[in-house]
Design an enzyme around this catalytic site. Structure first.
Site, PDB file in Angstrom:
ATOM      1  N   GLY A   1       0.862  -1.178   0.028  1.00  0.00           N
ATOM      2  CA  GLY A   1       0.062  -0.058  -0.056  1.00  0.00           C
ATOM      3  C   GLY A   1       0.933   1.234  -0.157  1.00  0.00           C
TER       4      GLY A   1
ATOM      5  N   ASN B   1       1.756   3.603  -2.426  1.00  0.00           N
ATOM      6  CA  ASN B   1       1.472   4.560  -3.470  1.00  0.00           C
ATOM      7  C   ASN B   1       0.889   5.942  -2.663  1.00  0.00           C
ATOM      8  OD1 ASN B   1      -0.993   2.672  -3.445  1.00  0.00           O
ATOM      9  ND2 ASN B   1      -1.811   4.329  -4.426  1.00  0.00           N
ATOM     10  N   THR B   2       0.353   5.814  -1.432  1.00  0.00           N
ATOM     11  CA  THR B   2      -0.272   6.961  -0.974  1.00  0.00           C
ATOM     12  C   THR B   2      -0.289   6.808   0.611  1.00  0.00           C
ATOM     13  OG1 THR B   2      -2.494   8.237  -0.915  1.00  0.00           O
ATOM     14  CG2 THR B   2      -2.632   5.657  -0.831  1.00  0.00           C
TER      15      THR B   2
ATOM     16  N   GLY C   1       1.676   4.529   3.769  1.00  0.00           N
ATOM     17  CA  GLY C   1       2.643   3.422   3.146  1.00  0.00           C
ATOM     18  C   GLY C   1       3.655   4.362   2.180  1.00  0.00           C
TER      19      GLY C   1
ATOM     20  N   SER D   1      -4.031  -0.425  14.637  1.00  0.00           N
ATOM     21  CA  SER D   1      -4.801   0.957  14.612  1.00  0.00           C
ATOM     22  C   SER D   1      -5.399   0.684  16.341  1.00  0.00           C
ATOM     23  CB  SER D   1      -6.200   0.926  13.942  1.00  0.00           C
ATOM     24  OG  SER D   1      -7.086   1.849  14.180  1.00  0.00           O
TER      25      SER D   1
ATOM     26  N   TYR E   1     -13.699  -3.541  10.874  1.00  0.00           N
ATOM     27  CA  TYR E   1     -12.515  -3.030  11.117  1.00  0.00           C
ATOM     28  C   TYR E   1     -11.571  -3.099  12.285  1.00  0.00           C
ATOM     29  CZ  TYR E   1      -8.793   0.562  10.190  1.00  0.00           C
ATOM     30  OH  TYR E   1      -7.397   1.091  10.260  1.00  0.00           O
TER      31      TYR E   1
END
Length: 294
Positions: A22, A24-25, A28, A151, A176
């Site tokens: 992850g 690309n944004t 990450g 988280s 989540y």
């Protein structure tokens, strides 16, 4: 320990290979950017290769000469995970860092290509499979680490082994939270299994409340509250990535540690070792989760 640990405290990473999912944004990307700037060869393991290439360009623009590669990885597909692992093993003799960062948060109920509830499937099962397929490439490597991003929301929940697929009723927020609890339980059980296997260690991190696009699927009331409290509670992705970077690179890290922001309620601040919930430390549940995941 340094009370204000920053990206400037990351030791030289020359000669090390890091795989960041992850990347690309968001968190990450910031993790990959800092590792590359400190000399690591970095693989951006991403679902969208074109976006990955754009991220790689942004990194090399700020760190000329950085060695950044892109590998397609769709954590919602075991076929894609196996293909990515095969490609990484074939191309690289060793892996020093595996950063299990990618994730989805609060989507409507969906299934992975293999039929798993999406959040549990991507956030936990996908990374569980990827780690299992790459770990042999890490065990002989001195100082190698598996860092999995959890988280704050893991607190106040437990794994319902009788309804892992949320077939009775679906709560996207609770799903989540359980997937993030699973990330921690996986880390602790992995560390226990690594103790006699060489120098590889497993650690975990959480970003506090980081302002990233991951929250785009938040329910409307939660989104409104988050927007109102953002100036007080949230921090930029570059700060949110620091716990992961510290868990991945600080020489003082020991296996099984969990890093998060050191500010009020761990919402924001500089990274330090933090405690996770009592449920995350249940060894019987950790072992059961491992078995079910296999």
């Amino acid at each position: 320990m340094n009370e204000k640990w920053t990206s400037g405290d990351v030791p030289a990473q020359d000669g090390r290979l890091a795989v960041v999912t992850g990347a690309n944004t968001g968190l990450g990307f910031e993790t990959a950017r800092v590792l590359a700037a400190h000399g690591a060869s970095v693989v951006l393991a991403v679902r969208d290769v074109e976006r990955g290439k754009q991220a790689a360009t942004r990194i090399t623009d700020t760190a000329p000469g950085a060695d950044v590669m892109v590998q397609r990885l769709d954590l919602a597909s075991l076929e894609s995970i196996r293909a990515a692992a095969d490609a990484l093993r074939a191309k690289h003799q060793k892996i020093d860092l595996l950063i299990n960062n990618a994730g989805v948060m609060y989507p409507p109920k969906q299934l992975t290509r293999d039929g798993f509830e999406l959040q549990f499937g991507i956030n936990h099962l996908g990374h569980f499979a990827l780690t299992g397929l790459l770990i042999e490439h890490m065990l002989p490597v001195p100082g190698s680490r598996v860092v999995t991003v959890s988280s704050l929301t893991h607190r106040g929940t437990s794994i319902d082994f009788d309804d892992l697929q949320w077939e009775r009723a679906y709560s996207r927020t609770a799903a989540y939270s359980r997937s993030k609890l699973a990330n921690l339980m996986f880390t602790y059980e992995l560390q226990r299994r690594l103790t006699t296997s060489g120098t590889t260690i497993a650690a975990a991190a959480h970003p506090g409340f980081a302002d990233t696009e991951l929250t785009r699927n938040s329910p409307a009331p939660m989104h409104a509250i988050n927007s109102l409290l953002a100036p007080v509670m949230t921090q930029k992705p570059a700060m949110g990535a620091l716990p992961t970077l510290r868990a991945a690179t600080d020489p003082d890290v020991i296996g099984g540690q969990y890093y998060g922001p050191g500010g009020f309620q761990q919402y924001k601040g500089y990274p330090k070792p933090v405690e996770s919930s009592e449920q995350s430390h249940d060894p019987a549940a950790q072992r059961r989760l491992w078995t079910v995941s296999e």
